[in-house]
Enzyme design. Structure first.
Site, PDB file in Angstrom:
ATOM      1  N   GLU A 287       0.870  -1.307   0.119  1.00 30.39           N
ATOM      2  CA  GLU A 287       0.176  -0.127   0.029  1.00 30.39           C
ATOM      3  C   GLU A 287       0.855   1.274   0.010  1.00 30.39           C
ATOM      4  O   GLU A 287       0.371   2.212  -0.308  1.00 30.39           O
ATOM      5  CB  GLU A 287      -0.946   0.006   1.201  1.00 30.39           C
ATOM      6  CG  GLU A 287      -2.126   0.663   1.224  1.00 30.39           C
ATOM      7  CD  GLU A 287      -3.324   0.390   2.144  1.00 30.39           C
ATOM      8  OE1 GLU A 287      -4.268  -0.127   1.778  1.00 30.39           O
ATOM      9  OE2 GLU A 287      -3.017   0.899   3.227  1.00 30.39           O
ATOM     10  N   HIS A 308       6.121 -27.074  -1.035  1.00 29.15           N
ATOM     11  CA  HIS A 308       5.277 -28.141  -1.590  1.00 29.15           C
ATOM     12  C   HIS A 308       4.179 -27.677  -2.697  1.00 29.15           C
ATOM     13  O   HIS A 308       3.528 -28.395  -3.345  1.00 29.15           O
ATOM     14  CB  HIS A 308       5.065 -28.974  -0.644  1.00 29.15           C
ATOM     15  CG  HIS A 308       6.329 -29.783   0.071  1.00 29.15           C
ATOM     16  ND1 HIS A 308       6.446 -31.014  -0.221  1.00 29.15           N
ATOM     17  CD2 HIS A 308       6.884 -29.267   1.119  1.00 29.15           C
ATOM     18  CE1 HIS A 308       7.427 -31.061   0.738  1.00 29.15           C
ATOM     19  NE2 HIS A 308       7.848 -30.338   1.265  1.00 29.15           N
ATOM     20  N   LYS A 422     -14.439   1.343  -3.487  1.00 29.79           N
ATOM     21  CA  LYS A 422     -15.466   1.881  -2.384  1.00 29.79           C
ATOM     22  C   LYS A 422     -16.694   2.511  -3.148  1.00 29.79           C
ATOM     23  O   LYS A 422     -17.750   2.643  -2.905  1.00 29.79           O
ATOM     24  CB  LYS A 422     -15.075   2.605  -1.416  1.00 29.79           C
ATOM     25  CG  LYS A 422     -13.931   2.001  -0.383  1.00 29.79           C
ATOM     26  CD  LYS A 422     -13.575   2.853   0.698  1.00 29.79           C
ATOM     27  CE  LYS A 422     -12.503   2.216   1.554  1.00 29.79           C
ATOM     28  NZ  LYS A 422     -11.789   3.152   2.485  1.00 29.79           N
TER      29      LYS A 422
END
Ligand code: PA5
Length: 434
Positions: A287, A308, A422
């Site tokens: 961020e 793995h 948003k």
């Protein structure tokens, strides 16, 4: 006292040591700009001196609230998202027993408001039913949808179970001193509140009550956490020479790697309790730096588990990655491989060896393989996993992030891109004003 170490030797090849050290003056200048407040985003530098400025009275007050919640509650729900929960979860997971929650240790700390999962909220409510619980509601803006939604549901459940007066005594709000819906609500309901300083952004707030209160509720020593952070605040100050300043060296190295085409940094650990430290780190760097069409993409893996699953890609996939490994020098407990008469699993060659010895050889073998495969490797070693060294590690990453963002040329303290989803979501939900 042992110190955190940073080794960059195995990253050299893609870049040279001379290249890193050629960045010394720029890194020192970037660090000075943090300290002098002359760089971008300089109204968000309050985190820089949190370890040295928090007072004994502030700490005692946080501890007293934590003790009250611990005495009243079997479960404490931490409500928050992003920087408002990741730091607490990182520290609590790193320093709690792996099976504490299953072995009946109280209080159990759980999380809400970090997603909009209907099933998650239903299951959480069902789990809390008939349990004595409390809520720490954390939101700097006080207007974030995810935690607001979760809090509305949990507040009602608590009030329905205990009545408004008792519910109030188990709710704590951590928010802005004056602005936001959570501040209005907390003042109206007379909740106990803590303030997130204006000049501390969410992802840099772990050493404010945002992190410290839930961490103390989990029974973790916040004084030691801050003592470690304070040590690192001193060791990464701009007056500390570049060759001794781990934050500046890490910042310079990762920027040189980025310039050389290594666009992805994978934070790897060999300790299962560090999973959420990586989640916190991903937000901190992702961020802070991912803007203006630039920035290293932050990823993480838990080894040996993910060897793995992601080991193949790391070894032989596109060569656009480098790796930073967090290694814990000394484990807290000792487990030896027992001798077995029949040796059907063929492991007697390890009999009498510690499990940590096996893990360390896995780490070394992985480093050799990845370096051979063209993955530059940085290694951060912490002496052991405790409050003190975790405090050092968190502060180290924060400081280096500020320096690194300035080296990259961005404002590491804003996050304009977070608003885009948003706006669309609010429009779709017909929120007034959108
Ligand atoms: O680092 C940040 O700024 C974000 O991750 C915020 O912490 C997150 O979006 C939550 O915001 P708020 O604390 O305002 O609810």
């Amino acid at each position: 006292m042992a110190k955190i170490k940073l080794e960059i030797e195995k990253a050299l090849g893609a870049i040279t040591k001379e290249q890193v050290y050629a960045q010394a003056s720029k890194a020192m200048e970037a660090n000075r700009r943090l300290e002098n407040g002359t760089g971008k985003g300089n109204d968000f530098l309050g985190w820089l001196h949190l370890p040295s400025s928090i007072t004994a009275a502030e700490l005692a007050d946080i501890q007293a609230t934590a003790d009250l919640l611990r005495s009243k509650c079997e479960v404490v729900v931490v409500v928050g998202i992003g920087g408002s929960y990741l730091g607490a979860k990182a520290v609590i997971d790193a320093l709690s027993g792996s099976f504490d929650q299953l072995s009946g240790k109280k209080p159990v700390v759980v999380y809400a408001g970090h997603n909009i999962g209907e099933d998650y909220l239903h299951e959480l409510s069902a789990y809390l039913n008939n349990k004595s619980f409390g809520i720490i509601n954390i939101s700097k803006s006080g207007t974030t949808t995810e935690p607001a939604l979760a809090f509305r549901i949990l507040k009602k459940q608590l009030e329905d179970a205990l009545g408004k007066a008792e519910a109030k005594s188990r709710i704590v709000a951590v928010t802005d001193k004056a602005r936001g819906a959570l501040r209005t609500l907390a003042d109206k309901e007379t909740y106990k509140t803590y303030v997130i300083p204006d000049n501390v952004g969410g992802r840099f707030s772990v050493l404010t009550p945002v992190g410290l209160l839930p961490i103390a509720v989990a029974g973790i020593d916040i004084q030691q956490l801050l003592a470690g952070a304070l040590e690192m605040e001193k060791n990464t100050a701009s007056a500390v020479p570049f060759e001794e300043n781990l934050a500046e060296i890490y910042a310079a190295t990762r920027n040189e790697l980025y310039k050389s085409g290594k666009k992805i940094e994978i934070l790897a650990n060999f300790h299962p309790k560090l999973h959420y430290v990586s989640e916190w780190w991903k937000q901190l760097y992702g961020e802070s730096e991912g803007k203006e069409q630039k920035g290293i993409f932050t990823a993480s893996v838990d080894f040996t588990t993910d060897l793995h699953s992601m080991g193949q890609w790391i070894q032989e996939g596109e060569r656009s990655i480098y790796e930073t490994v967090i290694s814990v020098a000394k484990s807290n407990y000792q487990v030896e491989v027992p001798f077995d008469e029949q040796d059907l699993d063929g492991l007697n060659f390890l009999a009498g060896r510690r499990v940590d010895y096996v893990n360390k050889q896995a780490e070394l073998g992985t480093q050799m393989a990845h370096v051979d495969g063209g993955v530059p490797n940085l290694r951060i070693e912490i002496p052991e996993l405790n409050e003190y060294y975790l405090g050092q590690l968190l502060y180290f990453f924060e400081r280096a992030c500020g320096v690194s963002g300035y080296l990259l040329g961005v404002n590491p303290f804003d996050q304009p891109g977070v608003e885009a989803y948003k706006k669309n979501m609010f429009k779709l939900l017909n929120k007034p004003g959108y």
